[in-house]
Design a protein around this motif. Structure first.
Motif, mmCIF file in Angstrom:
data_model
loop_
_atom_site.group_PDB
_atom_site.id
_atom_site.type_symbol
_atom_site.label_atom_id
_atom_site.label_comp_id
_atom_site.label_asym_id
_atom_site.label_seq_id
_atom_site.Cartn_x
_atom_site.Cartn_y
_atom_site.Cartn_z
ATOM 1 N N GLN A 59 0.722 -1.197 -0.102
ATOM 2 C CA GLN A 59 -0.002 0.055 0.038
ATOM 3 C C GLN A 59 0.869 1.397 -0.085
ATOM 4 N N ILE A 60 1.919 1.088 0.700
ATOM 5 C CA ILE A 60 2.908 2.278 0.787
ATOM 6 C C ILE A 60 3.565 2.451 -0.630
ATOM 7 N N GLU A 61 4.063 1.645 -1.099
ATOM 8 C CA GLU A 61 4.794 1.586 -2.488
ATOM 9 C C GLU A 61 3.619 2.176 -3.755
ATOM 10 N N THR A 62 2.382 1.536 -3.680
ATOM 11 C CA THR A 62 1.306 2.161 -4.447
ATOM 12 C C THR A 62 1.241 3.567 -3.964
ATOM 13 N N LEU A 63 1.174 4.168 -2.963
ATOM 14 C CA LEU A 63 0.867 5.570 -2.837
ATOM 15 C C LEU A 63 2.056 6.365 -3.198
ATOM 16 N N ASP A 64 3.354 5.861 -2.804
ATOM 17 C CA ASP A 64 4.645 6.551 -3.226
ATOM 18 C C ASP A 64 4.645 6.729 -4.882
ATOM 19 N N GLN A 65 4.081 5.678 -5.536
ATOM 20 C CA GLN A 65 4.024 5.603 -7.035
ATOM 21 C C GLN A 65 3.024 6.585 -7.716
#
Length: 160
Positions: free
Chosen positions: A145-151
């Motif tokens: 989820q964090i990676e998706t938000l960062d992207q």
């Protein structure tokens, strides 16, 4: 209810007790709120404060003063070490929502994904393999989820 309203249940000159004996309740609350915001994020704390009710206000006040103001502000451990201890405790007791929240906090406190993985592996031995198995699932979902938000954020920045 605002965090100020949730934190109004004390006499300002009252001493806080054994954790930090020279601090007033107000000092513990204010220091705790600052650390809570640094560790969990303003967004998380604002959401928690917005969801505070008359029924939960004293609990929110207590965790802000005692956990965040009385313990997290102490100089004896780094925030990274405190995150390791909290992650392990959440795994040991199966508090998975709190575990996910503290995975995010651990990253904010400077732990790497590999260090979080090592905490879970270490916990498998002392807390049990089934608990570690669940911890890996929850951590992976949280990190994804964090990676998706960062992207998403990176995409917005490049389109600006």
């Amino acid at each position: 209810m605002s965090h100020q309203q949730a934190g109004e249940n004390w006499v300002p000159q009252e001493q806080a007790g054994a954790v930090q004996p020279d601090a007033t309740q107000r000092e513990l609350y204010d220091g705790g709120m600052a650390v809570r915001r640094e560790v969990l994020s303003d967004e998380h704390v604002d959401r928690a404060n917005a969801n505070t009710t008359e029924f939960t206000a004293e609990f929110q006040n207590m965790i802000t003063r005692i956990a965040w103001g009385g313990i997290w502000t102490r100089p004896g451990l780094s925030r990274q070490m405190r995150s390791v201890a909290v992650l392990t405790a959440m795994i040991a007791h199966g508090h998975w929502d709190e575990f996910a929240m503290h995975v995010r906090a651990a990253l904010r406190n400077g732990l790497t994904r590999d260090e979080i993985k090592e905490v879970i592996l270490q916990s498998a031995i002392y807390c049990g393999v089934p608990s570690a198995n669940t911890a890996f699932k929850v951590a992976q979902k949280t990190l994804d989820q964090i990676e998706t938000l960062d992207q998403i954020d990176a995409s917005k920045d490049s389109n600006s």
